[in-house]
Design an enzyme around this catalytic site. Structure first.
Site, mmCIF file in Angstrom:
data_model
loop_
_atom_site.group_PDB
_atom_site.id
_atom_site.type_symbol
_atom_site.label_atom_id
_atom_site.label_comp_id
_atom_site.label_asym_id
_atom_site.label_seq_id
_atom_site.Cartn_x
_atom_site.Cartn_y
_atom_site.Cartn_z
ATOM 1 N N SER A 68 44.454 -6.760 -39.435
ATOM 2 C CA SER A 68 45.738 -5.696 -39.324
ATOM 3 C C SER A 68 46.988 -6.370 -39.027
ATOM 4 C CB SER A 68 45.138 -4.872 -38.118
ATOM 5 O OG SER A 68 46.442 -3.922 -37.686
ATOM 6 N N TYR A 124 43.977 -3.956 -28.642
ATOM 7 C CA TYR A 124 43.883 -3.906 -29.988
ATOM 8 C C TYR A 124 44.725 -5.034 -30.702
ATOM 9 C CZ TYR A 124 43.139 -2.644 -35.113
ATOM 10 O OH TYR A 124 42.888 -2.429 -36.414
#
Length: 250
Positions: A136, A149
């Site tokens: 990501s 995250y």
């Protein structure tokens, strides 16, 4: 005996929805036999039936289930797409729930470890294997409310880099795709514990976020380069997102 071109096998984790499901479809269209792995059996069974693949119910955080996935996939395996992942919660460090962080690390880092370890023998046996991890842009930058995250996705990135170093000289490519803003059915809704309104706010006014098919398209491109070409990392964002903090909204 005539020459037989054997079908290449791909294993895709997190294949029940979003990027995983789109990738499974795109790989099947590109000629791969796709092993669709995810926790929700009924979803991957429908997908496997649609694309002529194999469904294997598997929680990547459970080593026994991952070993069963490897056994079901068989050998050789030519491509592993470590896509299972997720974000849970968006609280600041001060008030974040450690259980959310543990769950994110468990799936985004340890899950990737389990599946990679279990499938390495079959990837090696192919003589031309590829491990493609779905990271990501959160694995490259910090943003408020994202620490759990971003820490996990930085983990995904660093494990990828380390594995590439360790497998250097073997016929296995190690790649990472790092998508920015992708609108899928479930990712943001899951992050906010099912709060659809909060999830929708993320994409509010963004003219065209990426969709799962855009990422799947890039994954298939990476996986089908000539064997000597390793796409180390591919960062992909919608045009409207210049950076994590700079998004054009109408």
């Amino acid at each position: 005996m005539g020459t037989m071109i054997s079908t290449r096998t791909a294993v895709v984790t997190g294949a029940s929805s979003g990027i995983g499901a789109a990738t499974a479809r795109s790989l099947a269209a590109a000629g791969f036999r796709v092993v669709c792995a995810a926790r929700r059996a009924e979803r991957i069974e429908a997908l496997a039936a649609e694309i002529g693949g194999l469904a294997v119910a598997c929680d990547v955080t459970d080593r026994d289930e991952v070993d069963a996935l490897a056994a079901a996939a068989g050998s050789p395996v030519h491509l592993l797409v470590n896509n299972a992942g997720g974000a849970f919660g968006a609280d600041p460090v001060e008030s974040a729930d450690p259980a959310d962080w543990r769950a994110m690390y468990d799936v985004n880092v340890l899950g990737l470890l389990h599946v990679t370890q279990a499938l390495l023998p079959a990837l090696r046996a192919s003589g031309d294997g590829t491990i493609l991890n779905v990271g990501s842009t959160a694995g490259r930058i910090a943003y408020e409310g994202g620490a759990g995250y971003t820490a996990a996705k930085h983990g995904t990135q660093v494990v990828t880099e380390t594995l590439r170093l360790e497998l250097c000289g073997e016929p296995i490519r190690v790649c990472e795709i790092a998508p920015g803003m992708v609108r899928t059915d479930e990712f943001s809704t899951k992050r906010f514990g099912g709060d659809q309104e909060k999830a929708d706010q993320i994409y509010a006014g963004v003219p065209d976020p990426l969709v799962a098919e855009d990422v799947a398209d890039a994954i298939v491109w990476m996986a089908t380069r000539p064997s000597h070409v390793n796409v180390d990392e591919l960062v992909i964002r919608p045009r409207a997102q210049a950076a994590q903090h700079k998004v054009h909204r109408i």
